[in-house]
Design a protein around this motif. Structure first.
Motif, PDB file in Angstrom:
ATOM      1  N   ALA A   1      -8.575   9.979  -2.164  1.00 56.38           N
ATOM      2  CA  ALA A   1      -8.973   8.784  -2.487  1.00 56.38           C
ATOM      3  C   ALA A   1      -9.363   8.627  -3.929  1.00 56.38           C
ATOM      4  O   ALA A   1      -8.748   7.657  -4.619  1.00 56.38           O
TER       5      ALA A   1
ATOM      6  N   GLN B   1       6.166  -2.062   4.049  1.00 56.00           N
ATOM      7  CA  GLN B   1       4.901  -2.291   3.600  1.00 56.00           C
ATOM      8  C   GLN B   1       4.742  -2.709   2.017  1.00 56.00           C
ATOM      9  O   GLN B   1       3.688  -3.485   1.633  1.00 56.00           O
ATOM     10  N   THR B   2       5.586  -2.019   1.245  1.00 55.09           N
ATOM     11  CA  THR B   2       5.348  -2.314  -0.305  1.00 55.09           C
ATOM     12  C   THR B   2       6.424  -2.991  -0.843  1.00 55.09           C
ATOM     13  O   THR B   2       6.337  -3.407  -2.016  1.00 55.09           O
TER      14      THR B   2
ATOM     15  N   HIS C   1       0.047   6.203  -3.700  1.00 55.33           N
ATOM     16  CA  HIS C   1      -0.409   6.374  -2.182  1.00 55.33           C
ATOM     17  C   HIS C   1       0.957   6.761  -1.264  1.00 55.33           C
ATOM     18  O   HIS C   1       0.891   7.585  -0.380  1.00 55.33           O
TER      19      HIS C   1
ATOM     20  N   SER D   1      -2.898   7.277   6.267  1.00 54.52           N
ATOM     21  CA  SER D   1      -2.156   6.179   6.442  1.00 54.52           C
ATOM     22  C   SER D   1      -2.858   5.243   7.206  1.00 54.52           C
ATOM     23  O   SER D   1      -2.749   3.863   7.377  1.00 54.52           O
ATOM     24  N   GLN D   2      -4.281   5.522   7.567  1.00 55.91           N
ATOM     25  CA  GLN D   2      -5.071   4.475   7.968  1.00 55.91           C
ATOM     26  C   GLN D   2      -6.223   3.868   6.956  1.00 55.91           C
ATOM     27  O   GLN D   2      -6.983   3.343   7.035  1.00 55.91           O
ATOM     28  N   ASN D   3      -5.673   4.218   5.758  1.00 60.42           N
ATOM     29  CA  ASN D   3      -6.422   3.803   4.838  1.00 60.42           C
ATOM     30  C   ASN D   3      -7.770   4.288   4.408  1.00 60.42           C
ATOM     31  O   ASN D   3      -8.844   3.410   4.336  1.00 60.42           O
TER      32      ASN D   3
ATOM     33  N   HIS E   1       1.302   0.646  -5.467  1.00 60.23           N
ATOM     34  CA  HIS E   1       1.581   1.222  -4.196  1.00 60.23           C
ATOM     35  C   HIS E   1       2.123   2.954  -4.394  1.00 60.23           C
ATOM     36  O   HIS E   1       2.177   3.689  -3.396  1.00 60.23           O
TER      37      HIS E   1
ATOM     38  N   THR F   1       1.772   9.847   1.106  1.00 56.48           N
ATOM     39  CA  THR F   1       2.042   9.585   2.468  1.00 56.48           C
ATOM     40  C   THR F   1       3.685  10.422   2.882  1.00 56.48           C
ATOM     41  O   THR F   1       3.720  10.947   4.095  1.00 56.48           O
TER      42      THR F   1
END
Length: 210
Positions: free
Chosen positions: A199, A37-38, A62, A166-168, A59, A66
């Motif tokens: 968030a 992802q990053t 977050h 994980s689903q932002n 990143h 995670t």
């Protein structure tokens, strides 16, 4: 600037060999996913330690949550916590090997981990980025308080937060549909698990490091 996240599994020596293998496999799975992802680079070391380097620092915070929530909730038979230290600063990644790399961010992350209580996390900004000592002190307090909240989650609460992260941060209705329950139920569960803190904290860190 880069971001370096260093971590240790909590009480890994108390895990059975089966659960230890399951935990390392889970850690490798989530780190591989983050790498895809990053573009981060990671290394496992000392049997229960890991280090992740983020060329794009946005990143990193977050990813910290995670990893934490994945280990708390996504293994079938066990939930494992970790101690984490995330540092922002200068640094050079040598031959895609965090363990042999050097620089300000690597030093800050490693030293901070050594002085962090088991199961907690800390975020450290390099002196040139943090602005004032008082700002870092305030950040330490926020990390301590959020660690306190996360460390008291049940596995079900951690799973819901992992979905949310994980689903932002989807709407509560999306989570309700995914979990076959009501939006009100999801809202109440997220609030009791501290979901409304994640968030804003991530946004705050990404704004602060600039």
């Amino acid at each position: 600037m880069i971001a370096v996240l260093t971590g240790d599994l909590v009480e890994s020596t108390r895990l059975s060999s089966t659960h230890y293998t399951q935990t390392i496999n889970a850690l490798t799975t989530v780190l591989n996913h983050l790498q895809e992802q990053t573009g981060c680079t990671y290394e496992l070391f000392r049997g229960d330690g890991f280090q992740v380097v983020f060329p794009d620092p946005k990143h990193a915070i977050h990813a910290l949550f995670t990893i934490r929530l994945y280990l708390n909730s996504q293994m079938s038979e066990v939930a494992v916590n970790c101690t984490q230290a995330l540092a922002y600063g200068e640094g050079t990644l040598l031959e895609s090997s965090p363990g042999t790399s050097n620089g300000e961010a690597f030093v800050l992350s490693g030293r901070t981990l050594d002085n962090t209580r088991g199961g907690e996390f800390r975020v450290i900004l390099a002196p040139g980025q943090s602005g004032t000592k008082g700002q870092q002190t305030a950040l330490d307090i926020m990390c301590s308080q959020l660690s306190y909240v996360l460390n008291r989650l049940s596995k079900k609460q951690a799973d819901l937060l992992y979905q949310y992260l994980s689903q932002n941060f989807p709407t509560h209705q999306v989570l309700a549909d995914n979990n076959n329950t009501s939006r009100q139920n999801i809202s109440e569960r997220l609030k009791s698990a501290g979901g409304d803190l994640l968030a804003p904290f991530i946004d705050y860190i990404n704004a602060l490091k600039g």
